[in-house]
Design a protein around this motif. Structure first.
Motif, PDB file in Angstrom:
ATOM      1  N   THR A   3       0.739  -1.043  -0.110  1.00  0.00           N
ATOM      2  CA  THR A   3       0.096   0.023  -0.186  1.00  0.00           C
ATOM      3  C   THR A   3       0.941   1.284   0.205  1.00  0.00           C
ATOM      4  O   THR A   3       0.461   2.233   0.202  1.00  0.00           O
ATOM      5  N   THR A   4       2.168   1.156  -0.205  1.00  0.00           N
ATOM      6  CA  THR A   4       2.956   2.294  -0.248  1.00  0.00           C
ATOM      7  C   THR A   4       2.485   3.328  -1.345  1.00  0.00           C
ATOM      8  O   THR A   4       2.421   2.570  -2.687  1.00  0.00           O
ATOM      9  N   PRO A   5       2.472   4.624  -1.488  1.00  0.00           N
ATOM     10  CA  PRO A   5       2.319   5.178  -2.436  1.00  0.00           C
ATOM     11  C   PRO A   5       3.142   5.171  -3.415  1.00  0.00           C
ATOM     12  O   PRO A   5       4.342   4.899  -3.593  1.00  0.00           O
ATOM     13  N   ALA A   6       2.414   5.412  -4.535  1.00  0.00           N
ATOM     14  CA  ALA A   6       3.230   5.121  -6.035  1.00  0.00           C
ATOM     15  C   ALA A   6       3.888   6.488  -6.417  1.00  0.00           C
ATOM     16  O   ALA A   6       3.629   7.307  -6.089  1.00  0.00           O
ATOM     17  N   SER A   7       4.837   6.174  -7.277  1.00  0.00           N
ATOM     18  CA  SER A   7       5.922   7.102  -8.023  1.00  0.00           C
ATOM     19  C   SER A   7       6.308   6.583  -9.115  1.00  0.00           C
ATOM     20  O   SER A   7       5.993   5.557  -9.727  1.00  0.00           O
ATOM     21  N   GLY A   8       6.874   7.542 -10.103  1.00  0.00           N
ATOM     22  CA  GLY A   8       7.439   7.148 -11.368  1.00  0.00           C
ATOM     23  C   GLY A   8       8.657   7.549 -11.763  1.00  0.00           C
ATOM     24  O   GLY A   8       9.371   8.692 -11.251  1.00  0.00           O
ATOM     25  N   LEU A   9       9.359   7.111 -12.575  1.00  0.00           N
ATOM     26  CA  LEU A   9      10.457   7.332 -13.326  1.00  0.00           C
ATOM     27  C   LEU A   9      10.464   7.131 -14.884  1.00  0.00           C
ATOM     28  O   LEU A   9       9.792   6.234 -15.438  1.00  0.00           O
ATOM     29  N   ILE A  10      11.120   8.172 -15.456  1.00  0.00           N
ATOM     30  CA  ILE A  10      11.123   8.148 -16.868  1.00  0.00           C
ATOM     31  C   ILE A  10      12.829   7.712 -17.189  1.00  0.00           C
ATOM     32  O   ILE A  10      13.476   8.102 -16.902  1.00  0.00           O
ATOM     33  N   LEU A  11      12.530   6.693 -18.224  1.00  0.00           N
ATOM     34  CA  LEU A  11      13.913   6.183 -18.715  1.00  0.00           C
ATOM     35  C   LEU A  11      13.698   6.335 -20.158  1.00  0.00           C
ATOM     36  O   LEU A  11      12.959   6.174 -21.049  1.00  0.00           O
ATOM     37  N   ARG A  12      15.046   6.745 -20.802  1.00  0.00           N
ATOM     38  CA  ARG A  12      15.210   6.423 -22.291  1.00  0.00           C
ATOM     39  C   ARG A  12      16.368   5.402 -22.685  1.00  0.00           C
ATOM     40  O   ARG A  12      17.637   5.726 -22.313  1.00  0.00           O
ATOM     41  N   LEU A  13      15.672   4.590 -23.427  1.00  0.00           N
ATOM     42  CA  LEU A  13      16.543   3.568 -23.863  1.00  0.00           C
ATOM     43  C   LEU A  13      16.765   3.635 -25.420  1.00  0.00           C
ATOM     44  O   LEU A  13      16.081   3.305 -26.249  1.00  0.00           O
ATOM     45  N   ALA A  14      18.018   4.246 -25.571  1.00  0.00           N
ATOM     46  CA  ALA A  14      18.243   4.442 -27.207  1.00  0.00           C
ATOM     47  C   ALA A  14      19.835   4.322 -27.143  1.00  0.00           C
ATOM     48  O   ALA A  14      20.514   4.447 -26.315  1.00  0.00           O
ATOM     49  N   GLY A  15      20.293   4.139 -28.553  1.00  0.00           N
ATOM     50  CA  GLY A  15      21.712   3.458 -28.523  1.00  0.00           C
ATOM     51  C   GLY A  15      21.947   3.179 -30.113  1.00  0.00           C
ATOM     52  O   GLY A  15      20.980   2.852 -30.861  1.00  0.00           O
ATOM     53  N   GLY A 133       5.689   2.407  -9.774  1.00  0.00           N
ATOM     54  CA  GLY A 133       5.496   1.610  -8.613  1.00  0.00           C
ATOM     55  C   GLY A 133       5.870   2.259  -7.427  1.00  0.00           C
ATOM     56  O   GLY A 133       5.583   3.398  -7.239  1.00  0.00           O
ATOM     57  N   PRO A 134       5.897   1.559  -6.202  1.00  0.00           N
ATOM     58  CA  PRO A 134       6.165   2.068  -4.963  1.00  0.00           C
ATOM     59  C   PRO A 134       7.118   3.110  -4.826  1.00  0.00           C
ATOM     60  O   PRO A 134       8.226   2.797  -5.436  1.00  0.00           O
ATOM     61  N   ALA A 135       6.839   4.249  -4.372  1.00  0.00           N
ATOM     62  CA  ALA A 135       7.893   5.350  -4.111  1.00  0.00           C
ATOM     63  C   ALA A 135       9.105   5.036  -3.545  1.00  0.00           C
ATOM     64  O   ALA A 135      10.206   5.124  -4.190  1.00  0.00           O
ATOM     65  N   PRO A 136       9.363   4.070  -2.569  1.00  0.00           N
ATOM     66  CA  PRO A 136      10.591   3.603  -2.037  1.00  0.00           C
ATOM     67  C   PRO A 136      11.272   3.096  -3.062  1.00  0.00           C
ATOM     68  O   PRO A 136      12.619   2.943  -3.310  1.00  0.00           O
ATOM     69  N   LEU A 137      10.799   2.006  -3.873  1.00  0.00           N
ATOM     70  CA  LEU A 137      11.389   1.244  -4.802  1.00  0.00           C
ATOM     71  C   LEU A 137      11.965   2.176  -6.334  1.00  0.00           C
ATOM     72  O   LEU A 137      13.004   2.030  -6.641  1.00  0.00           O
TER      73      LEU A 137
END
Length: 272
Positions: A3-15, A133-137
């Motif tokens: 039940t941990t609050p969700a958070s997010g991250l943006i990744l750019r997979l390019a090469g 996903g969960p903010a700590p993760l």
């Protein structure tokens, strides 16, 4: 249930090269047309320094004991790239005692010591991912990618990612940023006078803002990543075509636009 609050991250997979294999049958190694979930989790676990047998285990030191399996991934296909086949030969030209081994433990004779294989890659592809996903993760993943134990790669160790890999700090709604703010690395400029450009999105949960164009089942959800017992199960993804603002086009050299986006992110979060 976490039940941990969700958070997010943006990744750019390019090469220049990337490879997201779905099969590796002896002399033929293929690639999916977009990043697989198993490749992404493998990259995150390597950055964390987790061995294969612990890659999918919960993080016991984080609230709620989250794991990578709880991540939700949305993929924006900026530039699909082109399929490239590398005709690869291993083991030729060595003395008999150094040649390729046989199943009986012997060594192949000179005339059959070389083992050819076909390895498929995506050439010049670019994908932008929103991880939720969960903010700590999410914060732990961001830290691992900023200071990786093992260098990240795009499916195979020879496939080095462009910089930047992480687009800013964790934020509440990364999917919104994918659709409205993050620069687009397109294969061609938008048409003259166009206000929007069509871009393909892949969703792990059914999109709520519009009906999906199609859906697809992929066998790339890892259950075990150890070399001896590698196993996967099937997941479903949904495909949509999003008409994004043409102003997001990053130009033929996207690094400047990405740097501007990161500076704006820093100023908005008070880290400038």
């Amino acid at each position: 249930m976490n039940t941990t609050p969700a958070s997010g991250l943006i990744l750019r997979l390019a090469g220049p090269l990337s490879a997201y294999g779905t099969q590796a049958a002896f002399a033929h190694r293929d690639t999916a047309p977009h990043p697989t979930r198993s490749a992404l989790i493998g990259m995150l676990a390597a950055a964390a320094g987790r061995p294969r047998e612990h890659a999918l285990a919960p993080f016991d030191d984080l609230p709620g004991r989250p794991s990578y399996q709880e991540l939700n991934v949305t993929t924006r296909i900026d530039r699909p790239g082109t399929l490239h086949t590398d005709y690869h030969v291993t083991g030729g030209g060595y003395p008999r005692h150094m040649s390729m081994p046989t199943s009986a433990g012997q060594h192949r004779p000179a005339h059959s010591s070389a083992l050819p294989s076909h390895r498929l890659y995506l050439n010049d592809a670019a994908f932008t991912l929103a991880l939720t996903g969960p903010a700590p993760l999410i914060h732990t993943i961001a830290d691992h990618l900023e200071h990786p134990h093992y260098a990240p790669y795009l499916g195979r160790r020879a496939c080095v990612p462009d910089e930047p890999l992480v687009l800013g700090d964790p934020l509440p709604d990364p999917e919104h940023h994918l659709r409205h703010h993050v620069p687009l690395t397109l294969p061609h400029p938008p048409r003259n006078g166009a206000d929007t450009v069509p871009v393909t999105f892949l969703w792990e949960t059914p999109p709520t803002h519009k009906p999906a164009d199609s859906q697809l089942d992929l066998a790339d959800q890892p259950l075990d990543l150890t070399s001896e017992n590698r196993r996967y199960t099937t997941r479903r993804i949904w495909r949509t075509t999003e008409h994004l603002p043409a102003r997001l086009y990053a130009g033929p050299r996207p690094l400047a636009a990405l740097a501007d986006y990161l500076e704006q992110d820093l100023s908005c979060t008070g880290h400038a």
